[in-house]
Design a protein around this motif. Structure first.
Motif, PDB file in Angstrom:
ATOM      1  N   LEU A 172      38.091  44.493  44.204  1.00 26.11           N
ATOM      2  CA  LEU A 172      39.264  45.266  44.604  1.00 26.11           C
ATOM      3  C   LEU A 172      39.453  46.522  43.763  1.00 26.11           C
ATOM      4  O   LEU A 172      40.003  47.518  44.242  1.00 26.11           O
ATOM      5  CB  LEU A 172      40.525  44.390  44.518  1.00 26.11           C
ATOM      6  N   SER A 173      38.999  46.481  42.513  1.00 33.00           N
ATOM      7  CA  SER A 173      39.182  47.632  41.624  1.00 33.00           C
ATOM      8  C   SER A 173      37.960  48.544  41.569  1.00 33.00           C
ATOM      9  O   SER A 173      37.957  49.544  40.842  1.00 33.00           O
ATOM     10  CB  SER A 173      39.515  47.147  40.202  1.00 33.00           C
ATOM     11  N   GLU A 174      36.954  48.222  42.351  1.00 27.54           N
ATOM     12  CA  GLU A 174      35.671  48.928  42.267  1.00 27.54           C
ATOM     13  C   GLU A 174      35.792  50.409  42.626  1.00 27.54           C
ATOM     14  O   GLU A 174      35.238  51.272  41.932  1.00 27.54           O
ATOM     15  CB  GLU A 174      34.669  48.249  43.202  1.00 27.54           C
ATOM     16  N   GLU A 175      36.510  50.731  43.684  1.00 22.98           N
ATOM     17  CA  GLU A 175      36.557  52.111  44.161  1.00 22.98           C
ATOM     18  C   GLU A 175      37.429  52.999  43.289  1.00 22.98           C
ATOM     19  O   GLU A 175      37.134  54.180  43.098  1.00 22.98           O
ATOM     20  CB  GLU A 175      37.068  52.143  45.605  1.00 22.98           C
ATOM     21  N   ARG A 176      38.530  52.435  42.741  1.00 20.51           N
ATOM     22  CA  ARG A 176      39.464  53.216  41.932  1.00 20.51           C
ATOM     23  C   ARG A 176      39.795  52.429  40.665  1.00 20.51           C
ATOM     24  O   ARG A 176      40.887  51.895  40.519  1.00 20.51           O
ATOM     25  CB  ARG A 176      40.732  53.497  42.736  1.00 20.51           C
ATOM     26  N   PRO A 177      38.849  52.350  39.745  1.00 16.28           N
ATOM     27  CA  PRO A 177      39.013  51.470  38.573  1.00 16.28           C
ATOM     28  C   PRO A 177      40.166  51.845  37.655  1.00 16.28           C
ATOM     29  O   PRO A 177      40.662  50.986  36.915  1.00 16.28           O
ATOM     30  CB  PRO A 177      37.667  51.592  37.848  1.00 16.28           C
ATOM     31  N   GLU A 178      40.598  53.090  37.679  1.00 12.20           N
ATOM     32  CA  GLU A 178      41.689  53.513  36.796  1.00 12.20           C
ATOM     33  C   GLU A 178      43.061  53.268  37.413  1.00 12.20           C
ATOM     34  O   GLU A 178      44.080  53.438  36.734  1.00 12.20           O
ATOM     35  CB  GLU A 178      41.539  55.011  36.467  1.00 12.20           C
ATOM     36  N   PRO A 218      55.538  45.589  39.892  1.00 16.09           N
ATOM     37  CA  PRO A 218      55.491  44.316  40.623  1.00 16.09           C
ATOM     38  C   PRO A 218      54.322  44.261  41.601  1.00 16.09           C
ATOM     39  O   PRO A 218      54.154  45.141  42.447  1.00 16.09           O
ATOM     40  CB  PRO A 218      56.845  44.297  41.356  1.00 16.09           C
ATOM     41  N   ASN A 219      53.495  43.223  41.433  1.00 16.63           N
ATOM     42  CA  ASN A 219      52.313  42.995  42.280  1.00 16.63           C
ATOM     43  C   ASN A 219      51.254  44.078  42.169  1.00 16.63           C
ATOM     44  O   ASN A 219      50.368  44.178  43.021  1.00 16.63           O
ATOM     45  CB  ASN A 219      52.719  42.830  43.747  1.00 16.63           C
ATOM     46  N   ARG A 220      51.299  44.876  41.128  1.00 15.50           N
ATOM     47  CA  ARG A 220      50.270  45.900  40.885  1.00 15.50           C
ATOM     48  C   ARG A 220      49.702  45.690  39.491  1.00 15.50           C
ATOM     49  O   ARG A 220      50.437  45.769  38.499  1.00 15.50           O
ATOM     50  CB  ARG A 220      50.848  47.302  41.033  1.00 15.50           C
ATOM     51  N   MET A 221      48.405  45.426  39.437  1.00 13.09           N
ATOM     52  CA  MET A 221      47.760  45.058  38.183  1.00 13.09           C
ATOM     53  C   MET A 221      46.663  46.038  37.799  1.00 13.09           C
ATOM     54  O   MET A 221      45.815  46.397  38.630  1.00 13.09           O
ATOM     55  CB  MET A 221      47.134  43.655  38.316  1.00 13.09           C
ATOM     56  N   LEU A 222      46.680  46.440  36.541  1.00 11.55           N
ATOM     57  CA  LEU A 222      45.563  47.195  35.983  1.00 11.55           C
ATOM     58  C   LEU A 222      44.509  46.204  35.512  1.00 11.55           C
ATOM     59  O   LEU A 222      44.819  45.239  34.806  1.00 11.55           O
ATOM     60  CB  LEU A 222      46.032  48.067  34.827  1.00 11.55           C
ATOM     61  N   CYS A 223      43.273  46.426  35.908  1.00 11.00           N
ATOM     62  CA  CYS A 223      42.192  45.491  35.608  1.00 11.00           C
ATOM     63  C   CYS A 223      41.363  45.975  34.423  1.00 11.00           C
ATOM     64  O   CYS A 223      40.954  47.138  34.388  1.00 11.00           O
ATOM     65  CB  CYS A 223      41.276  45.339  36.826  1.00 11.00           C
ATOM     66  N   ASP A 224      41.140  45.086  33.486  1.00 10.73           N
ATOM     67  CA  ASP A 224      40.171  45.356  32.431  1.00 10.73           C
ATOM     68  C   ASP A 224      38.827  44.870  32.954  1.00 10.73           C
ATOM     69  O   ASP A 224      38.497  43.687  32.880  1.00 10.73           O
ATOM     70  CB  ASP A 224      40.558  44.611  31.149  1.00 10.73           C
ATOM     71  N   ARG A 225      38.062  45.791  33.510  1.00  4.94           N
ATOM     72  CA  ARG A 225      36.829  45.412  34.194  1.00  4.94           C
ATOM     73  C   ARG A 225      35.797  44.811  33.249  1.00  4.94           C
ATOM     74  O   ARG A 225      35.000  43.956  33.644  1.00  4.94           O
ATOM     75  CB  ARG A 225      36.253  46.625  34.935  1.00  4.94           C
ATOM     76  N   GLU A 226      35.817  45.218  31.984  1.00  5.69           N
ATOM     77  CA  GLU A 226      34.872  44.648  31.026  1.00  5.69           C
ATOM     78  C   GLU A 226      35.151  43.168  30.807  1.00  5.69           C
ATOM     79  O   GLU A 226      34.242  42.334  30.812  1.00  5.69           O
ATOM     80  CB  GLU A 226      34.956  45.413  29.708  1.00  5.69           C
ATOM     81  N   LYS A 227      36.436  42.830  30.623  1.00  7.24           N
ATOM     82  CA  LYS A 227      36.799  41.410  30.427  1.00  7.24           C
ATOM     83  C   LYS A 227      36.563  40.607  31.691  1.00  7.24           C
ATOM     84  O   LYS A 227      36.083  39.455  31.629  1.00  7.24           O
ATOM     85  CB  LYS A 227      38.256  41.308  29.982  1.00  7.24           C
ATOM     86  N   LEU A 228      36.898  41.190  32.836  1.00 11.48           N
ATOM     87  CA  LEU A 228      36.673  40.476  34.090  1.00 11.48           C
ATOM     88  C   LEU A 228      35.198  40.236  34.356  1.00 11.48           C
ATOM     89  O   LEU A 228      34.811  39.176  34.876  1.00 11.48           O
ATOM     90  CB  LEU A 228      37.288  41.265  35.252  1.00 11.48           C
ATOM     91  N   THR A 229      34.370  41.178  33.974  1.00 15.00           N
ATOM     92  CA  THR A 229      32.923  41.020  34.141  1.00 15.00           C
ATOM     93  C   THR A 229      32.397  39.862  33.293  1.00 15.00           C
ATOM     94  O   THR A 229      31.549  39.067  33.744  1.00 15.00           O
ATOM     95  CB  THR A 229      32.189  42.321  33.772  1.00 15.00           C
ATOM     96  N   ARG A 230      32.933  39.735  32.090  1.00 16.12           N
ATOM     97  CA  ARG A 230      32.510  38.618  31.224  1.00 16.12           C
ATOM     98  C   ARG A 230      32.951  37.278  31.825  1.00 16.12           C
ATOM     99  O   ARG A 230      32.195  36.298  31.784  1.00 16.12           O
ATOM    100  CB  ARG A 230      33.074  38.799  29.816  1.00 16.12           C
ATOM    101  N   ILE A 231      34.164  37.239  32.351  1.00 19.54           N
ATOM    102  CA  ILE A 231      34.663  35.993  32.963  1.00 19.54           C
ATOM    103  C   ILE A 231      33.814  35.629  34.182  1.00 19.54           C
ATOM    104  O   ILE A 231      33.431  34.472  34.379  1.00 19.54           O
ATOM    105  CB  ILE A 231      36.149  36.137  33.361  1.00 19.54           C
ATOM    106  N   ALA A 232      33.509  36.640  35.008  1.00 17.66           N
ATOM    107  CA  ALA A 232      32.733  36.393  36.225  1.00 17.66           C
ATOM    108  C   ALA A 232      31.340  35.854  35.916  1.00 17.66           C
ATOM    109  O   ALA A 232      30.777  35.086  36.707  1.00 17.66           O
ATOM    110  CB  ALA A 232      32.622  37.677  37.044  1.00 17.66           C
ATOM    111  N   ALA A 233      30.803  36.247  34.789  1.00 20.50           N
ATOM    112  CA  ALA A 233      29.434  35.853  34.431  1.00 20.50           C
ATOM    113  C   ALA A 233      29.383  34.593  33.594  1.00 20.50           C
ATOM    114  O   ALA A 233      28.284  34.061  33.331  1.00 20.50           O
ATOM    115  CB  ALA A 233      28.741  36.992  33.687  1.00 20.50           C
ATOM    116  N   ALA A 234      30.531  34.119  33.150  1.00 18.51           N
ATOM    117  CA  ALA A 234      30.569  32.974  32.226  1.00 18.51           C
ATOM    118  C   ALA A 234      30.057  31.696  32.882  1.00 18.51           C
ATOM    119  O   ALA A 234      30.196  31.514  34.075  1.00 18.51           O
ATOM    120  CB  ALA A 234      31.995  32.766  31.724  1.00 18.51           C
TER     121      ALA A 234
END
Length: 234
Positions: A172-178, A218-234
């Motif tokens: 979901l954050s791929e196109e607009r990561p910021e 509300p219902n809008r989250m900034l994603c730390d893609r580095e941390k999420l990448t580590r979780i996804a690969a764990a």
């Protein structure tokens, strides 16, 4: 559901030619002379979150390109429950089956405020007959849809709930990561990831505590893609 004010005499041609995301959508490779074959109106439509674009087994008279927002395609399970089988993002196409069969194969519902262009099937067939470029683009979009569906099976339906959620947020954050990601309901999250509502809520809370997500509104989250990448690969 509201339709923007479009001059009927224009029939969608001018806006398609100057579309800001034309490089992403179905008409990306068409040339000026190709637009001469467009005779039916191409309508720009806006839907609020939760509104239905088309239903399962509805007559399939058009395909839809997503200009902005997020669309979910839903199928029904034998027990009557719903399963989200694909997400269609900006530049994606929904309802491609309309080119081959008389009814839609899914129910299409806006997950977020949605802008789409409705392109009549007759227009597509006319362009196909006169433009090999559109035929090639259609095949690319069909392949893209199949790849996305495969991604749901492999990436969002396997692994732990934390891994699945992390992969979805990365998508979901791929196109607009910021920019903040607009989260949808916990029920929809659970349906996409094949987890319970409680598990979806708990996982989001865990990600906030770990700093992988930060609430911007509300219902809008900034994603730390580095941390999420580590979780996804764990």
């Amino acid at each position: 559901m509201k339709q923007s004010q479009i001059d009927a005499a224009w029939r969608g041609i001018a806006a398609c030619q100057r579309c800001g995301i034309r490089h992403l959508v179905l008409f990306a490779d068409l040339r000026e002379e190709d637009f001469d074959h467009i005779h039916a109106p191409i309508e720009e439509m806006r839907l609020e979150a939760g509104a239905q674009l088309y239903g399962l087994d509805d007559p399939a008279a058009a395909i839809f390109t997503v200009r902005d927002g997020l669309l979910k395609l839903v199928q029904f399970q034998p027990d009557g429950s719903q399963r989200i089988v694909r997400l269609v993002r900006m530049g994606g196409v929904a309802g491609l089956e309309a080119l081959l069969q008389p009814t839609y194969a899914h129910m299409a519902i806006a997950l977020q405020p949605l802008e789409v262009c409705r392109i009549p099937v007759a227009t597509i067939h006319r362009l196909q007959a006169n433009s090999t470029r559109l035929h090639t683009r259609l095949m690319e979009k069909w392949h893209e849809a199949l790849t996305t569906a495969d991604g749901f099976l492999t990436g969002l339906s396997t692994g732990s709930a934390r891994q699945r959620m992390a992969r979805l947020l990365l998508l979901l954050s791929e196109e607009r990561p910021e920019e903040p990601v607009r989260l949808f309901t916990r029920e929809d999250l659970g349906s996409i990831l094949a987890v319970t509502l409680e598990t979806a809520s708990r996982t989001i809370s865990e990600f906030k505590k770990a700093g992988a997500l930060r609430e911007a509104a509300p219902n809008r989250m900034l994603c730390d893609r580095e941390k999420l990448t580590r979780i996804a690969a764990a």
